[in-house]
Scaffold this active site. Structure first.
Site, PDB file in Angstrom:
ATOM      1  N   ASN A  82      54.034 -22.604  26.792  1.00  0.00           N
ATOM      2  CA  ASN A  82      53.732 -23.761  25.936  1.00  0.00           C
ATOM      3  C   ASN A  82      52.438 -24.371  26.466  1.00  0.00           C
ATOM      4  OD1 ASN A  82      53.657 -26.063  24.411  1.00  0.00           O
ATOM      5  ND2 ASN A  82      55.666 -26.833  25.050  1.00  0.00           N
ATOM      6  N   ARG A 121      54.695 -21.012  22.158  1.00  0.00           N
ATOM      7  CA  ARG A 121      55.005 -22.092  21.233  1.00  0.00           C
ATOM      8  C   ARG A 121      53.704 -22.515  20.553  1.00  0.00           C
ATOM      9  NH1 ARG A 121      57.567 -28.031  22.566  1.00  0.00           N
ATOM     10  NH2 ARG A 121      57.753 -28.621  20.392  1.00  0.00           N
ATOM     11  N   HIS A 179      59.349 -30.032  15.601  1.00  0.00           N
ATOM     12  CA  HIS A 179      60.579 -29.815  16.395  1.00  0.00           C
ATOM     13  C   HIS A 179      61.461 -28.754  15.726  1.00  0.00           C
ATOM     14  CE1 HIS A 179      60.120 -34.319  17.576  1.00  0.00           C
ATOM     15  NE2 HIS A 179      59.630 -33.581  18.571  1.00  0.00           N
ATOM     16  N   ARG A 196      54.892 -43.754  19.122  1.00  0.00           N
ATOM     17  CA  ARG A 196      54.380 -43.542  17.751  1.00  0.00           C
ATOM     18  C   ARG A 196      55.095 -44.460  16.769  1.00  0.00           C
ATOM     19  NH1 ARG A 196      55.246 -37.192  17.639  1.00  0.00           N
ATOM     20  NH2 ARG A 196      54.887 -36.989  19.866  1.00  0.00           N
ATOM     21  N   GLU A 205      64.611 -24.951  23.312  1.00  0.00           N
ATOM     22  CA  GLU A 205      63.540 -24.367  22.509  1.00  0.00           C
ATOM     23  C   GLU A 205      63.015 -23.079  23.140  1.00  0.00           C
ATOM     24  OE1 GLU A 205      61.056 -27.853  20.740  1.00  0.00           O
ATOM     25  OE2 GLU A 205      62.202 -28.646  22.413  1.00  0.00           O
TER      26      GLU A 205
END
Ligand code: AMP
Length: 396
Positions: free
Chosen positions: A7, A90, A179, A239, A382
């Site tokens: 990643n 990823r 996601h 956020r 993940e």
């Protein structure tokens, strides 16, 4: 198959070397400060962590240092890099082009490059990771696994924005969602736990620093809270989630911000941090709220209120729900937040069992025996999804 999962960020690179069947992790770690100086943290289960300063002017040196430590006679876990069957990357944004993972070839690289305007922060970094691996391990197959792919089953009414259609046609403006590997993993696990019924309606709540919900019907994503980018949806750590676009014009006019400054405020200074002024970490907010900080309490209230609104909306579009899943840092660990979200949803068939909810970080059924809707905590994985997809594509 033994898979190296990567990643890559702009100045960091996480890796995990693991078995795609069963998910055993042999080693994992992190390269930080790429392009600045370079630091490697390498972890092998049962051994002490290794931390080393290694010059990493580019992602090439970062990948090389990962491979070097993996074959190191003392600190490593393999005798040769030939033991790495494949590399799974990823990749944040696959646009509408990628509905599933793909073996990386020139066409795939071009398509990822085309998605850079949609994922300007992440896709270039993901590409640097891919290109470094291609250079250093030219004979090892590489696979890209997209954060957006799982959501590509959304119907047009869910993904279209109500702005002139030409922006969708000409400029690919639509809801993509993120996601995806996490929503895919935990929804599949929930369907397993439900006994693999022919029809299922699952709402997955990925609640972490970044957060999103997805409505998953019969294993397919029907809607999700993030949008063209990961700023959309409900408030997150820093956020804002969805805001009235009028606010942008109003604040930009009042303070002379340009769009970059405005987006930095919405991405980095908003969410529960913005409301509370305390922290983006929910543990700090719990503590501050318990000590009487009203804005910390308001931030927690706002967060749970918005998640509840999405649960209501997603139950409506699926004509009900069979399960709600909590995952990611907050969803897996915070019994307080799960309780805030579920309390008052009894009329929808959600009955949380307070004792069962007193759990952290492991798979659990946390609803009462007579709850019509099953509520699960399912730790996300993940990396395992990336490793499994990589192995499956390589076997093909
Ligand atoms: P993630 O982005 O999935 O790694 O989630 C990180 C976030 O999970 C942190 O910012 C925390 O706010 C939250 N978190 C982790 N552990 C706990 C906990 N025990 N209680 C409340 N929040 C937690």
């Amino acid at each position: 198959m033994k898979i190296l999962v990567i990643n890559a960020g702009s100045s960091s690179l996480k890796y995990q070397f693991m078995e795609s069947e069963g998910g055993e992790v042999f080693a994992k770690g992190l390269c930080e400060r790429i392009g600045i100086d370079g630091r490697l943290t390498h972890k092998v289960p049962g051994r002490e962590d290794v931390k080393m300063d290694i010059p990493m002017p580019t992602h090439n040196e970062a990948i090389q240092s990962v491979l070097d430590i993996m074959v190191d006679p003392e600190k490593g876990v393999i005798s040769s890099t030939d033991e790495i069957a494949a590399v799974g990357h990823r990749v944040l944004h696959g646009g509408a082009a990628f509905t599933e993972s793909c073996v990386i070839d020139d066409k795939c690289i071009e398509a990822i490059k085309k998605c850079i305007p949609l994922g300007p922060l992440h896709n270039p970094a993901n590409l640097m990771g891919i290109e470094a691996c291609q250079k250093i391990m030219p004979n090892t197959p590489q696979v890209a696994v997209f954060d957006t792919a799982f959501h590509m089953t959304m119907p047009p009414k869910a993904y279209i924005y109500a702005i002139p259609y030409e922006y969708y046609e000409k400029d690919d403006v639509r809801r993509y969602g993120f996601h995806g590997t996490s929503h895919r993993y935990v929804s599949a696990r929930a369907i397993d736990l439900l006994g693999n019924p022919a029809h299922s309606r699952v709402i997955t709540c990925h609640l972490g620093n970044g957060s999103s919900l997805a409505a998953v019907q019969d294993g397919k994503c029907m809607d999700t809270s993030m949008g063209l980018g990961p700023l959309a949806g409900f408030p997150m750590g820093t956020r804002s989630g969805d805001v009235d676009a009028t606010i942008l014009e109003y604040l930009m006019g009042r303070y002379g911000y340009d769009i970059k400054e405005m987006l930095t405020i919405l991405n980095k200074k908003s969410g529960v941090l913005g409301i509370s002024g305390v922290s983006s970490d929910f543990r700090d907010l719990d503590e501050a709220a318990a000590a009487g900080n009203e804005r910390a309490e308001l931030a927690l209230e706002k967060f749970s209120y918005e998640v509840r609104k999405y649960i209501g909306a997603y139950a409506t579009i699926m004509g009900g729900m069979d399960a709600v899943v909590f995952t990611a840092g907050l969803g897996e660990n915070s019994k307080e937040m799960r309780e805030r979200i579920c309390t008052g949803l009894e009329y929808m068939g959600i009955k949380l069992d307070k004792e069962k909810n007193n759990t952290r970080g492991k798979e659990a059924l946390i609803s009462t025996d007579d709850s019509k809707v099953k509520v699960f905590v399912i730790p996300t994985n993940e990396e395992l999804v990336i490793a499994m997809d990589t192995a499956a594509l390589c076997k093909k």
